[in-house]
Enzyme design. Structure first.
Site, PDB file in Angstrom:
ATOM      1  N   GLU A 202       0.820  -1.225   0.000  1.00  0.00           N
ATOM      2  CA  GLU A 202       0.000   0.000   0.000  1.00  0.00           C
ATOM      3  C   GLU A 202       0.843   1.260   0.000  1.00  0.00           C
ATOM      4  O   GLU A 202       0.419   2.299  -0.493  1.00  0.00           O
ATOM      5  CB  GLU A 202      -0.938   0.021   1.225  1.00  0.00           C
ATOM      6  CG  GLU A 202      -2.225  -0.720   1.002  1.00  0.00           C
ATOM      7  CD  GLU A 202      -3.325  -0.345   1.993  1.00  0.00           C
ATOM      8  OE1 GLU A 202      -3.020   0.204   3.062  1.00  0.00           O
ATOM      9  OE2 GLU A 202      -4.496  -0.634   1.686  1.00  0.00           O
TER      10      GLU A 202
ATOM     11  N   HIS B 147       9.727 -26.163   0.658  1.00  0.00           N
ATOM     12  CA  HIS B 147       9.102 -27.281  -0.052  1.00  0.00           C
ATOM     13  C   HIS B 147       7.968 -26.802  -0.951  1.00  0.00           C
ATOM     14  O   HIS B 147       7.141 -27.600  -1.386  1.00  0.00           O
ATOM     15  CB  HIS B 147       8.582 -28.314   0.937  1.00  0.00           C
ATOM     16  CG  HIS B 147       9.682 -28.989   1.693  1.00  0.00           C
ATOM     17  ND1 HIS B 147      10.125 -30.257   1.411  1.00  0.00           N
ATOM     18  CD2 HIS B 147      10.469 -28.541   2.703  1.00  0.00           C
ATOM     19  CE1 HIS B 147      11.110 -30.578   2.225  1.00  0.00           C
ATOM     20  NE2 HIS B 147      11.335 -29.554   3.027  1.00  0.00           N
TER      21      HIS B 147
ATOM     22  N   LYS C  70     -14.394   0.774  -3.117  1.00  0.00           N
ATOM     23  CA  LYS C  70     -15.254   1.095  -1.969  1.00  0.00           C
ATOM     24  C   LYS C  70     -16.532   1.779  -2.432  1.00  0.00           C
ATOM     25  O   LYS C  70     -17.631   1.467  -1.954  1.00  0.00           O
ATOM     26  CB  LYS C  70     -14.503   2.024  -0.992  1.00  0.00           C
ATOM     27  CG  LYS C  70     -13.471   1.315  -0.138  1.00  0.00           C
ATOM     28  CD  LYS C  70     -12.897   2.263   0.917  1.00  0.00           C
ATOM     29  CE  LYS C  70     -11.706   1.625   1.614  1.00  0.00           C
ATOM     30  NZ  LYS C  70     -11.008   2.562   2.516  1.00  0.00           N
TER      31      LYS C  70
END
Lengths: 434, 434
Positions: free
Chosen positions: B274, B295, B406
Site C-alpha cells: 500500500e 518445499h 469502496k
C-alpha cells in the site's frame, strides 16, 4: 469449475491477450493436449497424476483409517506436497466434517511444535505421517518428536498411526516392524500433484468427508479436457495465465473470496511455483484472500507495476447471515443487506476496479465449496498447470533446484559429506547492526 | 534488528548492487533522512507514525482495557491496518501471553464469521472494534453481527466492548451513547503505520503483554535512524530493497524462520504494497514461511525469473527441543540434533543455495522474538518503507486506488449513487463453462 477470461482480453487489459492471439495459442493448446493425453495413456511420470480420479481407491483409504476413525484430533506430519493437498481439502470442507480437529506439522519450529503437542488430547489423537522417500528431514524429525510425546504420555502410538509412503524406505520398514496401517504414494505422481491420492485423502477420510464425491468432481473435470481452450475451463485458465506471463504479467495473485479456500491458495502457490519455476521462467504465485487483502494489496494490484494477473475464485452459493439493522444513518444501507451480499458486492467491485484500471484478471467460479467442487478445483488447476508447463516447455514434474539446500542441510548436521555445506560458511557479509 | 545485505551485492547476486552504487545511493539516503526528520519534527501526515514510540501512552491503553482484563477471549473487529498490526504482535508473543484466545474478524465471509461466533465463550469474550472513520463497511457490518450475537446470548456487549476510532463518526457516537471505554486513532498515522498506537496495542494489552517493552524496542530502533544506510539497519534494508527493484527484483519475498512471525509477513505485505504500489511503481511483497515454503517456493526462487529479492527474518535465540534418537541408520544424524539446529541448518542452507545461484537475499536478525524485539522489527520496517517511499518518490502515506472499489461496493448495496457501480454490470465476459 467455470472460467471467465473476459477481463484478460486485450480489449480490456494491458497486458492482455487479443482474440486473434488466443485463437493462435489454441493451436498450441491442441498439440499440448495430445502430449498430455499420450502421457496419461502411457502412465508417464507426472502425467499419471491426471489419472488419479480413476486410480485412487477410496475403500482402501477408508480401511486404513478405520482403526482411528473415532479420534478427536488428527496430526498430519508432512511438508510441501505431503501436507498442502490434505490441508486444502480438510480446510475447505471443515464446516461439513465430523468435527475432528486437524493439525499439520509442516514446520520444525520447536516452540510451535511443542505448543501443538501440548494442546492436543494425545489419547484421542491419530497420527498421519506422509513422506514418499521416508527420509524427508523435517517430516522424520517431527515424527520422532511426536512419537516420543505419545510414549511419554503413555499412549501407544502404534495403535494410532497411519503411514503413507513409497514401496521402500525407513517409513516402509517401520510399517513392517510395527504392522501399521499404511498406504502407498502412487508411482509417477509428484507430491504437489498427489492431493487426489492417499497423500491428500487420508486426512479427509478421518474427518468423515465423502471421498467418492471428491474423486467424482475431479473425474468430471477430467472429462472436460479437450483440444481447445474454448471448450475446457482448465486449459482456458492455464493458457491465459501463460499468455499473460509472456506479455509481462510475471505475477499471478490467487484471491479466493471464501475463508475456506485460504489454504487452497497456498496449495496453488506450490503447484504453480514448483512446476513452472525453472530455466529462469515461471509466473510467481502470490496468495491473497478476499475481502481481507482488498485492504492490503489492492492499491498495488490496481496502481503498481503492470506485471500482475489477478485470479479470483468465487463460490456462487454459500451459507449467509443477515446484517442487523442499525440506528446509524450513514450505515443504514448495511442493515438491508446480508454478509454474503456484502462479500459479493466487494468481489464484483474489486474485479471491476481492476478492469477499469486495465489490469488483467480472471474469474473462476465454483457452484459452492463442497467435496465435489473441491475435487473439481484441484484437478482443474493441476490440468491448467500441466498445460502451462507444456506451453512454457519446462520440465513440469521435476524440482531440481531444491536439492542443493537439502544436501547442504544434511552436511551441516553431520549426515554425510556434502560440498554444498562448505559454501554456507563462505557467506559474503555486509552487516549493519543495531 | 540487524541487517546483512552481503548477499545483495553485485559480487554475489544478479541482480545485485555494487559497492560503488551503494555509496552513491547513500547520498540520496542522506537527503531522504533529512526530509523524514523534518516530517517527524513537524508532525506531518504519515511521518508522524515514526513518532509513535514517544507519543503512545501505555497507561491510557491499559486503563481502557481494564474492565475486560480478565476475559478468556478477545475478538478484534477490524480490517487491514486496523487488524494486522495487532495480530502481528499477539501472534508473535502468543507463547508469552496470559493465554487469552484472540480472534480477528478481518473478513465478512458469513460461514466463517458464524463459526467463530459459535466457538467463542461470549460471556467471557471482549470486543475490540477498530476503525478510524467508523464507517468501514466490513468492520461495521461485522460489529453489528457480533453485537447481535452477544445480545442473543444474553451478554451485555456494552460491558465488554473497547472502541478505537477517530475523533468523530458513527463509532465515536456509539462510545458517547453507551459510555464505552475508548481510544483515539492518532492523527497523521495511516492504518498500516498504526501498530505502535492503540490500534495495535489494545489486543496486546488485553493479552497481558509488556507495552512498555514493545515501545522501548521501537524507540531504540528510532535512535538508529541516521543519514547513512551503513549506520542504520532500517535504512540499509529500505535502500537495498529499492536498489534491487530498480535493477529488476520487482518481487520481495518475506520469509521469517519462525512460526510466530508468520503474521508479521502479512503485516509487511500490506505495509510494502500500500505504501509503494502506485504510479506503476512498487515492489510486490510475497509472504512465505521457512522452512515450510522451502518445499513450495524455493524451486521458483532459485531457478525461476531473476526478479526476486528474498528477505529472511531470523531470531537468533528461541526455545528448542531435542529430536529423539532413532534406530534407522539413514536418519541417525537427526537424533544427534535438535529441532532448532535443524531449523538453523535449513535456514543457512537455503540462504546459501540462493547465493550460490546468484539470487539476491537479505538477512534480518532479531535477538529473539519478544516484546522488545517485535517493537524494534515493526518500527524498523516502517522506517525502511518510509525511506523506500522517499527514494521512489511516491506518496507513501496515501492509498487512492482502493477508493474506486469502496464506492462501487457502496453503490451496489444501495448506499448511494456511485457511477463506479454501473461499471460492474458492464463486465466483458469470455466464459468457458464446465
Amino acid at each position: 469449475m467455470n472460467v471467465d477470461i473476459g477481463n484478460a482480453l486485450g480489449s480490456v487489459a494491458s497486458p492482455g491477450i487479443s482474440r486473434a492471439a488466443l485463437e493462435h495459442l489454441d493451436e498450441q493448446v491442441a498439440d499440448a493436449h495430445e502430449r498430455i493425453e499420450r502421457g496419461m495413456a502411457n502412465g508417464e511420470h507426472g502425467y499419471e497424476a491426471l489419472n488419479l480420479p480413476e486410480r485412487t481407491d477410496p475403500d482402501k483409504i477408508r480401511a486404513a483409517v478405520e482403526p482411528v476413525a473415532d479420534c478427536d484430533a488428527l496430526v498430519t506430519v508432512g511438508i510441501g506436497g505431503s501436507a498442502l493437498g490434505a490441508a486444502t481439502i480438510v480446510d475447505a470442507l471443515e464446516e461439513r466434517g465430523d468435527g475432528t480437529e486437524t493439525v499439520f506439522l509442516d514446520n520444525v519450529d520447536p516452540e510451535w511444535v511443542t505448543a501443538h503437542l501440548e494442546a492436543l488430547p494425545l489419547e484421542a489423537t491419530a497420527i498421519n505421517v506422509v513422506s514418499r522417500s521416508g527420509t524427508t528431514a523435517e517430516t522424520l524429525a517431527n515424527f520422532l518428536v511426536v512419537r516420543e510425546a505419545f510414549e511419554s504420555a503413555g499412549v501407544d502410538w502404534t495403535e494410532r498411526t497411519i503411514v503413507t509412503t513409497g514401496e521402500s524406505g525407513p517409513l516402509r520398514d517401520l510399517v513392517d516392524r510395527h504392522d501399521l496401517p499404511s498406504l502407498t504414494v502412487p508411482d509417477g505422481v509428484p507430491g504437489r500433484y498427489a492431493a487426489l491420492s492417499a497423500v491428500g485423502l487420508v486426512a479427509a477420510a478421518v474427518c468423515g468427508h465423502d471421498l467418492e464425491a471428491i474423486l467424482e468432481g475431479a473425474a468430471a473435470e477430467r472429462e472436460t479436457l479437450s483440444g481447445s481452450l474454448f471448450d475446457c475451463p482448465a486449459y482456458a485458465y492455464g493458457a491465459t495465465a501463460y499468455a499473460l506471463d509472456q506479455r509481462g504479467a510475471g505475477t499471478n495473485a490467487m484471491v479466493p473470496y471464501a475463508e475456506s479456500l485460504e489454504t487452497y491458495a497456498e496449495w496453488f502457490a506450490q503447484l504453480w511455483a514448483e512446476s513452472l519455476g525453472k530455466d529462469d521462467l515461471g509466473q510467481t504465485p502470490v496468495r491473497a484472500l478476499g475481502v481481507t487483502d482488498q485492504h492490503s494489496q489492492l492499491q498495488l494490484y490496481r496502481a503498481g507495476p503492470r506485471d500482475k494477473l489477478v485470479t479470483f475464485v468465487r463460490p456462487l452459493e454459500a451459507p449467509d447471515r443477515e446484517i442487523p439493522a442499525t440506528e446509524v444513518d450513514d450505515l443504514s444501507y448495511l442493515g438491508d443487506a446480508t454478509l454474503g451480499e456484502l462479500l459479493d458486492a466487494e468481489f464484483e467491485a474489486t474485479e471491476a476496479s481492476l478492469a477499469a484500471a486495465s489490469r488483467p484478471n480472471v474469474r473462476i467460479e465454483l457452484e459452492c465449496v463442497d467435496a465435489d467442487e473441491i475435487g473439481s478445483l484441484l484437478y482443474g488447476m493441476e490440468a491448467a498447470c500441466v498445460l502451462a508447463g507444456e506451453l512454457y516447455g519446462v520440465d513440469t514434474f521435476e524440482q531440481p533446484a531444491v536439492e542443493w539446500a537439502k544436501k547442504a542441510t544434511r552436511g551441516l548436521l553431520g549426515g554425510g559429506e556434502f560440498e554444498e555445506a562448505n559454501a554456507v560458511t563462505e557467506k559474503t557479509t555486509l552487516r549493519v547492526d543495531h
